[in-house]
Write an enzyme that holds these catalytic residues in place. Structure first.
Site, PDB file in Angstrom:
ATOM      1  N   ALA A   1       0.372   2.304  -1.103  1.00  0.00           N
ATOM      2  CA  ALA A   1       0.286   1.780   0.270  1.00  0.00           C
ATOM      3  C   ALA A   1       1.498   2.123   1.138  1.00  0.00           C
ATOM      4  O   ALA A   1       1.610   1.606   2.243  1.00  0.00           O
ATOM      5  CB  ALA A   1       0.027   0.273   0.305  1.00  0.00           C
ATOM      6  N   ALA A   2       2.374   3.000   0.649  1.00  0.00           N
ATOM      7  CA  ALA A   2       3.519   3.412   1.481  1.00  0.00           C
ATOM      8  C   ALA A   2       3.013   4.104   2.749  1.00  0.00           C
ATOM      9  O   ALA A   2       3.407   3.755   3.872  1.00  0.00           O
ATOM     10  CB  ALA A   2       4.434   4.347   0.697  1.00  0.00           C
ATOM     11  N   GLY A   3       2.119   5.071   2.562  1.00  0.00           N
ATOM     12  CA  GLY A   3       1.564   5.790   3.721  1.00  0.00           C
ATOM     13  C   GLY A   3       0.725   4.874   4.601  1.00  0.00           C
ATOM     14  O   GLY A   3       0.767   4.960   5.834  1.00  0.00           O
ATOM     15  N   ASP A   4      -0.032   3.985   3.969  1.00  0.00           N
ATOM     16  CA  ASP A   4      -0.884   3.061   4.741  1.00  0.00           C
ATOM     17  C   ASP A   4      -0.036   2.129   5.594  1.00  0.00           C
ATOM     18  O   ASP A   4      -0.391   1.824   6.737  1.00  0.00           O
ATOM     19  CB  ASP A   4      -1.753   2.224   3.790  1.00  0.00           C
ATOM     20  CG  ASP A   4      -2.684   3.087   2.965  1.00  0.00           C
ATOM     21  OD1 ASP A   4      -3.061   4.173   3.445  1.00  0.00           O
ATOM     22  OD2 ASP A   4      -3.018   2.687   1.837  1.00  0.00           O
TER      23      ASP A   4
HETATM   24  O1  RIB Z   1      -3.332   4.354  -0.270  1.00  0.00           O
HETATM   25  C1  RIB Z   1      -3.349   3.444  -1.332  1.00  0.00           C
HETATM   26  C2  RIB Z   1      -4.747   2.987  -1.609  1.00  0.00           C
HETATM   27  O2  RIB Z   1      -5.498   4.099  -2.011  1.00  0.00           O
HETATM   28  C3  RIB Z   1      -4.876   1.977  -2.727  1.00  0.00           C
HETATM   29  O3  RIB Z   1      -4.739   0.641  -2.298  1.00  0.00           O
HETATM   30  C4  RIB Z   1      -6.233   2.317  -3.325  1.00  0.00           C
HETATM   31  O4  RIB Z   1      -7.192   1.337  -3.097  1.00  0.00           O
HETATM   32  C5  RIB Z   1      -6.647   3.646  -2.701  1.00  0.00           C
HETATM   33  O5  RIB Z   1      -7.617   3.498  -1.781  1.00  0.00           O
END
Ligand code: RIB
Length: 306
Positions: free
Chosen positions: A250-253
């Site tokens: 989730a760093a990019g998210d």
């Molecule tokens: O970007 C991270 C995410 O990628 C994770 O939370 C996983 O669910 C995948 O979708």
């Protein structure tokens, strides 16, 4: 005033396998620990946006199962508008995350309900889309659905952000034509452009590829090297914050969601917004799991002062 952000995307339950190192073909290894966390690229981006102060609406699909209810509860707990999350007959999306000792991960996803999202669902969410400052999508839900949402946003004069993740070699040009800002990582960008992302020259070449197709803003995230930001006015690298990573999931998210919360729709503060997003992301990687590790705005602002 805070941005209104609509995130269209995936909702996954993350099954995290804690291992020392990735197994070699034919090798059996033991798992040091197992944990579960709420995740999915779309859902993570929504959590990052709302925790950075955006009024956030989600468009997506869960399955008719306990995982779906768990995810819905988690999104509601963070005050995300979930009125446009539908329930499909298939199971809720899941991810299997191989988390190694260095904090790096390899992810296997099972799309499930995420791929049941349709253009009809997007039309039902029209009111939220036309009221948004930014509409954000990734590639863990069908690309034609993202394109439909972007078209509606553009007809209403709103901005669109595409995170082409997971990597896609054949990203439709018609989707890029509806994209204002694209945010790939190095691997995703190289897959789309065919140009490896290795140094300043190739950052520029990658960015030019998107600009030629009409994308006004390009941010290539570069992991520990920060990000490369490119518009007509600005072309520069934004440094990352050096921290010890526990889990890079989730760093990019976090970067994308946080950016969408603080970016001005005319992109005038793009570099400052990328700096804020990078700081947010540096806090996420210091904790385990996706949702549990994404920081609140106050924590990011405090960390920016250090
Ligand atoms: O970007 C991270 C995410 O990628 C994770 O939370 C996983 O669910 C995948 O979708």
């Amino acid at each position: 005033m805070s941005n209104r952000v609509v995130i269209l995307g995936s909702i996954n339950v993350d099954n995290i396998l804690h291992i020392q190192a990735l197994p070699k073909p034919g090798e059996t290894i033991e798992m040091a620990d197992f944990s579960k966390a709420a995740g999915g690229k779309g859902a993570n981006q929504a959590i990052a946006a709302v925790r950075s102060g955006a009024q956030t609406t989600f468009i997506g699909k869960i399955g008719n199962d306990s995982n779906g209810q768990m995810m819905l509860t988690a999104l509601k707990k963070d005050n995300i508008n979930t009125e446009n999350i539908g329930v499909a007959k298939t199971q809720t999306g899941q991810a299997y995350i191989l988390l190694v000792a260095s904090g790096q991960n390899s992810i296997i996803i099972q799309h499930g309900a995420n791929f049941e999202l349709t253009p009809t669902d997007v039309h039902q969410a029209r009111e939220a889309i036309v009221a948004a400052d930014f509409v954000v999508a990734q590639a863990e839900t069908p690309l034609d659905v993202a394109e439909e949402a972007f078209k509606i946003a553009h007809e209403a004069g709103k901005r669109t952000i595409l995170n082409p993740a997971p990597a896609h070699q054949d990203l439709p040009e018609s989707l890029l034509a509806e994209t204002d800002i694209i945010i790939p990582n190095e691997t995703e960008s190289a897959a789309i452009t065919g140009i490896p992302v290795t140094d300043d020259t190739t950052y520029r070449e990658n960015a030019e590829f998107y600009h030629r197709l009409g994308v006004a803003g390009v941010i290539i995230t570069l992991g520990s090297a920060g990000s490369y930001v490119s518009t007509k006015q600005v072309k520069q690298q934004v440094p990352a914050y050096k921290v010890k990573a526990v889990d890079t999931t989730a760093a990019g998210d976090t970067f994308i969601g946080a950016l969408s919360a603080v970016l001005q729709p005319d992109l005038a503060n793009l570099v400052a917004a990328a700096t804020y997003a990078s700081r947010a992301s540096s806090l996420t990687v210091q904790h385990l799991g996706a949702f549990p590790s994404i920081p609140l705005r106050a924590a990011v602002v405090k960390a920016l002062k250090n």
